[in-house]
Write an enzyme that holds these catalytic residues in place. Structure first.
Site, PDB file in Angstrom:
ATOM      1  N   TYR A   3       0.829  -1.207   0.000  1.00  0.00           N
ATOM      2  CA  TYR A   3       0.000   0.000   0.000  1.00  0.00           C
ATOM      3  C   TYR A   3       0.864   1.257   0.000  1.00  0.00           C
ATOM      4  O   TYR A   3       0.508   2.277   0.586  1.00  0.00           O
ATOM      5  CB  TYR A   3      -0.914   0.031   1.231  1.00  0.00           C
ATOM      6  CG  TYR A   3      -1.989  -1.042   1.281  1.00  0.00           C
ATOM      7  CD1 TYR A   3      -1.952  -2.157   0.451  1.00  0.00           C
ATOM      8  CD2 TYR A   3      -3.050  -0.929   2.165  1.00  0.00           C
ATOM      9  CE1 TYR A   3      -2.924  -3.136   0.518  1.00  0.00           C
ATOM     10  CE2 TYR A   3      -4.035  -1.895   2.233  1.00  0.00           C
ATOM     11  CZ  TYR A   3      -3.966  -3.007   1.407  1.00  0.00           C
ATOM     12  OH  TYR A   3      -4.954  -3.965   1.476  1.00  0.00           O
TER      13      TYR A   3
ATOM     14  N   LYS B 249       5.492 -14.224   1.308  1.00  0.00           N
ATOM     15  CA  LYS B 249       5.374 -14.981   0.063  1.00  0.00           C
ATOM     16  C   LYS B 249       6.760 -14.886  -0.581  1.00  0.00           C
ATOM     17  O   LYS B 249       6.912 -14.455  -1.725  1.00  0.00           O
ATOM     18  CB  LYS B 249       4.269 -14.344  -0.809  1.00  0.00           C
ATOM     19  CG  LYS B 249       3.900 -15.109  -2.066  1.00  0.00           C
ATOM     20  CD  LYS B 249       3.285 -16.476  -1.817  1.00  0.00           C
ATOM     21  CE  LYS B 249       3.123 -17.239  -3.138  1.00  0.00           C
ATOM     22  NZ  LYS B 249       2.726 -18.642  -2.934  1.00  0.00           N
TER      23      LYS B 249
END
Ligand code: ATP
Ligand code: MG
Length: 357
Positions: free
Chosen positions: A140, A191
């Site tokens: 973000y 990830k």
């Protein structure tokens, strides 16, 4: 004797944000009157989509400076069917998180007694997790852009920005939360098999911060496998730290597992306390149920309780949490939890319990 005084900025926002914030304010007033040891001075702001539609801005000029003078911010929800979601996010919510360096977002998630959780009831009964979501950078960051707009050559990029300092301060906070809890267990979600830079940095920072917390047991999970573990082995988890985006997604899953999004709350904290922190329900403006007096006000009440704890009013915080939890255990709940009470009725019940407990 002079009372401890706290200045609270209140932004109810839109939709059910307005209804549940009114409920939380009533409970705060009840606990203030019951204990008589502190005084809350509320400063209410009309920032939200109605203002945006009328004036083209979610908040007036200088709004962040106004908020900066408060001890804490109590927030409802923003969003409007006529305004794309990213506008309120980028005009109102992210500027607050960034300006006030609210670099962690803490979201506890537990299955309370008396609640019938979803599908996997037996597996998740009694679960009690705390999520620490990075709140100022990552996916973000707002970096990126679009070129060749509208043509077949168009390229749109979102750059996830991770800084060592930004990851480290969040990681350190997460280890501290884990250490403060009974099981002293932290799961670091990334990830890093697919995202080769930022999330590898997360893994490295986790390993280095862990050295300062030898009493905390920690492990790493890839976010995809994490969703499976949350459903299949929920009791193997306790404190969880994740990036901005992953934290957002995982906490919605956690809220669904624990019964209803209507009881999930969240704190955007500046742990240095140099700036006001913000307390809000996880849910949004939920226009589908707005104005019907059926929104569950408990998430907003738990947010208010967490705010009381943050400003040093622990006794009041515990009282509000116990009152709201007892209303749930007693089945005095709104329809999302299978009950028959309205927003206003649940609020009345919780206020009465605050007065009696
Ligand atoms: P946003 O876009 O801000 O996330 P939304 O309109 O998508 O808001 P959410 O708040 O995310 O709505 O909630 C999804 C659904 O869950 C809502 O449509 C509503 O039916 C239900 N819901 C959300 N909050 C509550 C609540 N406090 N009480 C009861 N039901 C709720
Ligand atoms: Mg939503």
């Amino acid at each position: 004797m002079s009372l401890r005084q706290h200045k609270i900025a209140v932004i109810a926002g839109d939709g059910i944000g307005i209804e549940v914030t009114a409920a939380a304010l009533n409970v705060l007033k009840a606990v203030e009157a019951r204990l008589g040891t502190f005084r809350l001075v509320f400063d209410e702001f009309d920032y939200g989509s109605a203002r945006y539609k009328a004036t083209g801005a979610y908040a007036p000029e200088g709004w962040l400076d106004h908020l900066a003078t408060s001890d804490a911010i109590l927030f409802g929800a923003v969003g409007d069917p006529d305004v794309p979601d990213h506008i309120s996010l980028w005009e109102l919510i992210l500027p607050m998180r960034q300006r006030f360096q609210q670099y962690v977002n803490v979201r506890p998630s537990s299955v309370l007694p008396g609640i019938a959780p979803h599908a996997t009831a037996a597996a998740v009964a009694g679960l009690n997790w705390v999520f620490v979501r990075e709140n100022t950078e990552g996916e973000y960051s707002g970096q990126g852009g679009r070129t060749h707009v509208g043509s077949t050559l168009e390229v749109a990029t979102d750059v996830a920005v991770f800084t060592r300092g930004g990851v480290e301060r969040c990681m350190r906070y997460a280890f501290e939360v884990a250490r403060s809890r009974e099981r002293k267990l932290l799961t670091v979600v990334t990830k890093s098999n697919a995202q080769r830079y930022g999330l590898v940095l997360w893994d490295e920072v986790a390993a280095s911060v862990a050295m300062d917390f030898p009493d905390v047991k920690w492990d790493k999970m890839l976010v995809d496998a994490m969703t499976v573990r949350m459903v299949q082995k929920p009791h193997s988890l306790d404190t969880i730290v994740a990036t901005n985006l992953h934290g957002d997604i995982l906490t919605d899953l956690a809220a669904a597992l624990s019964g209803s999004i209507g009881i999930a709350h969240s704190s955007s904290l500046d742990p240095t306390r140099a700036n006001p922190s913000m307390f809000e329900p996880v849910h949004g403006a939920a226009f589908d149920i707005m104005g019907r007096n059926i929104a569950n006000p408990v998430a907003a009440m738990f947010s208010a309780a967490e705010m009381l704890r943050w400003i040093g009013e622990e006794e009041a915080a515990v009282l509000v949490e116990r009152a709201a939890t007892q209303s749930i255990c007693g089945g005095q709940v709104t329809c999302d939890l299978g009950g028959k009470l309205s927003t206003v009725e649940v609020t009345r019940v919780v206020c009465q319990m605050v007065e009696r407990l």
